[in-house]
Design an enzyme around this catalytic site. Structure first.
Site, mmCIF file in Angstrom:
data_model
loop_
_atom_site.group_PDB
_atom_site.id
_atom_site.type_symbol
_atom_site.label_atom_id
_atom_site.label_comp_id
_atom_site.label_asym_id
_atom_site.label_seq_id
_atom_site.Cartn_x
_atom_site.Cartn_y
_atom_site.Cartn_z
ATOM 1 N N TYR A 130 43.598 20.062 45.272
ATOM 2 C CA TYR A 130 44.960 20.646 45.157
ATOM 3 C C TYR A 130 44.823 21.083 44.111
ATOM 4 C CZ TYR A 130 50.216 20.822 45.097
ATOM 5 O OH TYR A 130 51.618 20.556 45.183
ATOM 6 N N ARG A 144 60.170 19.391 43.074
ATOM 7 C CA ARG A 144 60.722 18.116 42.329
ATOM 8 C C ARG A 144 61.160 18.986 41.309
ATOM 9 N NH1 ARG A 144 56.057 16.361 43.885
ATOM 10 N NH2 ARG A 144 54.922 17.925 42.195
ATOM 11 N N ARG A 239 56.092 24.092 56.605
ATOM 12 C CA ARG A 239 56.334 23.214 55.328
ATOM 13 C C ARG A 239 57.504 22.796 54.941
ATOM 14 N NH1 ARG A 239 52.155 24.540 51.923
ATOM 15 N NH2 ARG A 239 52.409 26.346 51.526
ATOM 16 N N TYR A 246 56.026 14.134 54.055
ATOM 17 C CA TYR A 246 54.732 13.980 53.198
ATOM 18 C C TYR A 246 54.868 12.937 52.457
ATOM 19 C CZ TYR A 246 56.844 15.637 48.246
ATOM 20 O OH TYR A 246 57.648 15.671 47.450
ATOM 21 N N LYS A 255 49.906 20.361 58.479
ATOM 22 C CA LYS A 255 48.517 20.656 58.113
ATOM 23 C C LYS A 255 47.413 20.658 59.136
ATOM 24 C CE LYS A 255 49.727 21.757 53.129
ATOM 25 N NZ LYS A 255 49.342 22.495 53.103
ATOM 26 N N THR A 352 45.617 25.578 47.889
ATOM 27 C CA THR A 352 45.987 27.205 47.202
ATOM 28 C C THR A 352 45.382 27.638 45.891
ATOM 29 O OG1 THR A 352 47.979 26.367 49.019
ATOM 30 C CG2 THR A 352 47.767 28.647 48.127
HETATM 31 MN MN MN Z 1 45.838 23.817 51.156
#
Ligand code: MN
Length: 418
Positions: A130, A144, A239, A246, A255, A352
């Site tokens: 990440y 958040r 999403r 999550y 995922k 990403t």
């Molecule tokens: Mn990913």
């Protein structure tokens, strides 16, 4: 460098590239290992059989007449370098051995149209990082709020989760929309059904060539020797499932239904001329993560979408691998610092890769800002997230003065949940 096989200046596969792949003839036969030049696959099993690699460390091992590159990958960096040298020499303009042997040429070079690309590696484990600060910040703001966008650990370590290797698929594989549990904001109970917020994630991944023993971390200065090469990765994400599931342990079913990879593994040797600096660091990390900033690569990344109403793909994002805050060597050092063993064929993806500007974001979540700014397409259609029938295509390439090193593409079409 020049080859007797002509390549166009915009070809992904000049003699400077020579990526590795696994392919099978469309007419049938078992998959074997190959490389590429111009519009041709190079059948490496033929060259190996003819003894061209006999003076290299892979001599007698039959590494290329197999349906995965794993055995070759496990031979180590010296072997990879020597095989590359032999190949470049065999393909060079001045070398008559292949150039003037019509029979041999015929069985060695196969038009790309005649083959089916296969998953090139038997992947044991898949880890997804990440590592894009821009992506983590954007997602943090959306989930958040601006104040807590970046978690307190983020600038100190390359955050990651363990993904699922079984659902890594080769470019061209259709992606079935996943079903799952989501909780609409309007309801106080979860519901079950097809994901409504299906997304892509623009990533690059690297494959482990030689692993490390359990309990023996890889020092960051040696990390490079363990990396066989890189591919483009689309880490498909649901999403709405992600938002609900999550916390506290991270992504799971949002995922692991599919991850697509491009068929060509581009080696670090081929990428060496494109080495560049990563982003400026906020502060120096702990010693085990410390390396030069010149440990990134200048790789242009593009995302295209083609809906069923469109005649050609439309560019929706252009990013670059060099935007990543944490580089591959830091990721590898971090992954093993506790003694975790990586094995030949493991896939480690970047996370990403979003750039600094809205046209360089690496997911629809960000490009459409959670649906607030839909992406407008030339047909007049709009997209907040992916719809059934949409095809996502990602490309990656490095530009030199007189050639380019390309990764080909990774493509996948979304099909209904059924
Ligand atoms: Mn990913």
């Amino acid at each position: 460098m020049k080859s007797f096989i002509e390549t166009r200046p915009d070809s992904d596969f000049p003699i400077e590239n020579l990526p590795y792949c696994v392919f099978a003839l469309k007419t049938g036969g078992s998959p074997v290992c190959g490389s590429a030049i111009g519009d041709y696959i190079i059948d490496l099993s033929v060259l190996e059989e003819k003894g061209f690699f006999d003076n290299t460390p892979i001599s007698g091992k039959k590494v290329f007449s197999r349906s995965s590159l794993n055995l070759f990958m496990s031979q180590g960096r010296d072997a990879w370098r020597e095989v590359r040298k032999v190949l470049q020499n065999l393909l060079s303009y001045d070398n008559p051995v292949l150039r003037d042997d019509e029979m041999l040429r015929k069985i060695t070079f196969i038009p790309m149209d005649d083959v089916k690309m296969c998953l090139p590696v038997e992947i044991g484990d898949y880890t997804d990082f990440y590592s894009s600060r821009e992506h983590a910040t954007n997602v943090g703001i959306m989930f958040r709020g601006k104040e807590n966008a970046l978690m307190p650990n983020w600038l100190h370590l390359p955050v990651a989760y363990h993904g699922r290797a079984s659902s890594v698929v080769i470019s061209g594989t259709n992606i079935k929309r996943p079903k799952g549990q989501t909780k609409p904001t309007s309801s106080d109970k979860p519901v079950f059904g097809p994901s409504k917020l299906l997304d892509f994630e623009l990533e690059m991944g690297f494959f482990i060539g030689t692993g490390n023993n359990l309990g023996e971390p890889v020092n960051i200065t040696q990390a490079e020797d363990h990396i066989f090469g890189m591919v483009i990765v689309n880490d498909w994400s649901a999403r709405d499932i992600q938002t609900w599931e999550y916390q506290p342990l991270g992504p799971f079913l949002a995922k692991n239904f599919a991850t697509s990879v491009s068929p060509w593994i581009v080696t670090l040797e081929a990428l060496e001329p494109f080495r560049t600096e990563g982003p400026e660091r906020e502060f120096e990390p702990l010693d085990y993560l410390r390396n030069h900033r010149r440990n990134s690569y200048d790789i242009t990344l593009e995302v295209f979408i083609q809906t069923e109403g469109m005649n050609e793909p439309f560019l929706i994002s252009r990013s670059n691998f060099k935007y990543l805050y944490w580089n591959m060597f830091q990721q590898l050092a971090h992954h093993t610092v506790n003694g975790c063993n990586l094995r030949t064929g493991d896939l480690l993806a970047s996370g990403t890769i979003s750039g600094p500007t809205p046209d360089s974001y690496g997911s629809m979540l960000e490009l459409g800002w959670r649906g607030e700014k839909p992406i407008r397409l030339p047909t007049g259609e709009e997209r907040k997230f992916l719809e059934d029938g949409d095809t996502v295509i990602m490309k990656a390439y490095c530009i030199a003065e007189d050639y380019r090193i390309g990764f080909g593409e990774v493509r996948g079409k979304v099909i209904p949940a059924g």
